[in-house]
Enzyme design. Structure first.
Site, short mmCIF file in Angstrom:
data_model
loop_
_atom_site.label_atom_id
_atom_site.label_comp_id
_atom_site.label_asym_id
_atom_site.label_seq_id
_atom_site.Cartn_x
_atom_site.Cartn_y
_atom_site.Cartn_z
N HIS A 218 31.77 41.94 29.31
CA HIS A 218 33.22 42.08 29.39
C HIS A 218 33.91 41.18 28.38
CE1 HIS A 218 36.90 43.26 31.27
NE2 HIS A 218 37.22 42.03 31.60
N ASP B 246 30.13 47.62 30.09
CA ASP B 246 31.04 46.61 30.63
C ASP B 246 31.10 46.85 32.13
OD1 ASP B 246 33.12 45.03 31.49
OD2 ASP B 246 34.48 45.58 29.87
N SER C 116 41.09 41.75 28.57
CA SER C 116 40.96 42.01 30.00
C SER C 116 42.35 42.19 30.64
CB SER C 116 40.18 40.86 30.63
OG SER C 116 39.82 41.17 31.94
#
Lengths: 409, 262
Positions: free
Chosen positions: B244, B216, B94
């Site tokens: 995610h 996602d 991320s």
């Protein structure tokens, strides 16, 4: 399978569909597998519409991010989460605050089979929590403001105290100065009257005594009285000029300063028995200054150094010019100048007390510092246990160049 | 304060090649618990918590330093320097994918390869670029952060969790790995979601793998594609996973894609 319930209200199916909370089962991908009637009623979608949606679709945008970054990992890590605040978004886009509990259903391999979520309406509770949070923030802010206020209060009190102290100190000095000024006037009157009286009696002797030898002695005494009076009057005028804000007038000229300093020193020493002054003057080039004023400055500093020095110890006068700065240093042996005296050293009437018959009016250092100022120079004092030095410094760059030009021509 | 303690750095593994894992916004190094052990056999595995997260030293949190991703990238470089990491592999999830990319620009010698798990250089929609969120939505998120219980209540104090069927979690603290000081969480969210590092992608010289999940909601497929296209040396692996956090949801897929790349 079909158990006959006395009342359809006891049917578990009915309990699932119309429970006082919403149920939703999710595929591991987040797709809604099944939702109960309660959720259908809350959201305003049909059952079929809901079944095609993903759990994300019924969350508000921030709820979606938060779910993905916090609750989905939590669910995966510990297999459940409880009491999580989420915002649902209904068919019309209206936000529906809920609290959610969730459980992962895992297969024998430990993989997620599905996720069961129970949702409870929490509008009031969330509102209350929001208010708590706001109250907490307000309290935090008030605390910060109070701290800032306290700090500024302390600062203001400190400033006020400092101001007051300064004011009082100023008042005290003013009062001291006024007192000294009165004494000064008295001493001045006294000191002027004495030589005046001796001139008067001298004149009477001259008028009646024809003895040339005696007359000559009287004239010498009278001259010295006149010199003393005129020196007192000069000091008075210098003080008046400085005090009136005009500053001291100087007439700058390039002069051989070395002999001037030596002559002044000799004159001062001549008037004082047992005084010893060593000079070390290295001023080969002409110096741009007011010759008379610098002479006066040296005279004041040397006279002062002799009067306050240790008997038997020589006063040293060192003068030179390097890097465009003229320096004259006058040093005597003796104890340090007390700090409170030091602060006011270069102010008029700075003496702790003005006495009659003292050797001057207590204006010597004040006038010397005024002379320094008029030359765009500085008069500084250094004082320790062993000795005290007064150092006069004055920029000479322009005149050095002038000197060089003169030399070149 | 040593950097090791500041970032709660943990080192394991029998291999030589360093592999440093960086967690994203929301959780801590536990994010890697299904991935990292797999690489211990042939790597020197380095795990850490960003300052403000997990068991990092909260006292080291500096609002100014961590107001942008640059501060976090500086931390990564400092960790690598402290551990003499050279030609290692950086794995970032991320927001840490971008943090790693920034670190590799600052000090390229540390990494030979970057593995970017669900990266996004910009979460905001901007003209043709579809980051996924409008400005208003992101502002709402920052507000929403405050409304969750994580971190607010004293009840969040660590509880030992008895989880018989998952012994690896037996010492895990309930909810704690997603627990963050609310002020720090808000600042990290701001640094994460309001940053725009699209222009930095072209400066990344390190060979990179972009791991993109099929679905996602935070970093969609178009974002992963954008990252791959704008990195000078990158390849994209689309993995069959939802959400995610494939490092938790589909660890086998992630490991497979990483092995192929390495």
């Amino acid at each position: 399978m079909n158990v006959a319930y006395k009342n359809t209200m006891d049917d578990p199916e009915e309990l699932f569909e119309n429970a006082p909370c919403a149920y939703v089962s999710l595929h591991p991908s987040g797709r809604i597998l099944r939702a109960n009637q309660t959720l259908v009623d809350w959201l305003g979608y049909s059952k079929e519409e809901l079944a095609g949606k993903s759990f994300h679709d019924i969350l508000s945008a921030p709820g979606r991010i938060f779910y993905e970054t916090h609750f989905a990992p939590l669910l995966r890590m510990q297999g459940f989460f409880d009491e999580v605040a989420l915002d649902l978004s209904d068919a019309s886009g209206t936000t529906l605050p809920v609290l959610a509990n969730a459980r992962e259903v895992r297969d024998t391999a430990g993989d997620t089979h599905s996720v069961r979520v129970a949702l409870f309406r929490a509008r009031q509770r969330r509102q209350y929590e929001r208010e708590l949070l706001e109250a907490r923030r307000a309290a935090e802010k008030a605390r910060e403001e109070l701290a800032a206020l306290n700090a500024s209060l302390e600062e203001r009190v400190e400033n006020a105290v400092q101001k007051r102290i300064k004011l009082e100190r100023g008042l005290w000095y003013e009062r001291q100065t006024a007192k000294l000024r009165e004494q000064f006037v008295a001493v001045l009157g006294h000191d002027l009257r004495n030589p005046l009286a001796s001139i008067r009696s001298g004149a009477e002797i001259l008028a009646r005594d024809p003895d040339p030898e005696k007359r000559e002695k009287v004239v010498t005494l009278m001259r010295s009285s006149i010199a003393r009076m005129s020196s007192l009057i000069d000091d008075m005028l210098d003080l008046a000029a400085s005090r009136l804000g005009k500053g001291m007038a100087v007439e700058m000229k390039a002069v051989e300063l070395g002999p001037v300093i030596q002559q002044v020193v000799d004159e001062v020493v001549a008037g004082r028995e047992a005084a010893r002054v060593e000079t070390q003057i290295d001023l080969p080039d002409p110096i741009e200054c007011d010759e008379g004023r610098i002479g006066q400055l040296v005279s004041n500093l040397v006279g002062n150094a002799i009067d306050h020095g240790t008997e038997g110890e020589a006063v040293r006068v060192v003068s030179g010019c390097s890097n465009g700065v003229l320096t004259i240093r006058v040093t005597n042996a003796g104890g340090p100048i007390p700090p409170d005296v030091r602060v006011r050293l270069f102010q008029p009437f700075s003496r702790a007390e003005v006495r009659a018959h003292q050797k001057g009016l207590g204006l010597g250092l004040f006038i010397a510092s005024e002379i320094a100022r008029a030359h765009k120079g500085k008069l500084e004092v250094e004082s320790d246990e062993k000795e005290t030095s007064f150092l006069f410094k004055m920029p000479q760059k322009a005149s050095q160049t002038a000197t060089q030009t003169t030399k070149a021509t | 304060m040593s950097i090791i303690k500041r970032n709660n750095v943990k080192i394991s593994g029998d291999g030589q090649t360093p592999m440093i894992f960086a967690h994203g916004f929301g959780c801590d190094q536990n994010m890697w618990r299904f991935i990292a052990p797999e690489f211990e056999r042939d790597h020197r595995v380095i795990l850490f918590d960003h300052v403000g997260a997990g068991r990092s030293d909260l006292g080291a949190y500096d609002q100014e330093r961590y107001a942008t991703l640059e501060g976090y990238a500086d931390d990564v470089v400092e960790i690598c320097e402290a551990l003499n990491v050279e030609n290692g592999i950086f794995v970032g999830h991320s927001v840490s994918a971008m943090i790693g990319a920034l670190a590799s620009i600052k000090s390229p010698k540390h990494f030979e390869k970057l593995v970017l798990v669900c990266p996004s250089p910009c979460y905001l929609n901007d003209g043709d670029y579809q980051g996924g969120f409008s400005h208003q939505q992101l502002e709402e998120l920052l507000e929403f952060l405050d409304e969750n219980h994580m971190g607010w209540s004293a009840q969040m104090a660590p509880l030992i969790m008895g989880n018989a069927d998952r012994p690896e979690l037996s010492e895990e603290l309930e909810n704690s790995f997603c627990r963050t000081d609310p002020d720090i969480a808000r600042a990290f969210a701001r640094a994460t979601f309001l940053s725009d590092n699209r222009a930095d992608l072209a400066s990344v010289r390190t060979s990179s793998l972009v791991l993109q999940c099929k679905e996602d909601v935070i970093a969609g497929q178009q974002v992963g594609k954008y990252v791959e296209e704008h990195l000078p040396d990158a390849r994209l692996a689309l993995i069959d996973a939802y959400g995610h956090c494939p490092n938790l949801g589909a660890p086998d897929e992630v490991i497979k894609a990483m092995r192929e790349f390495l």
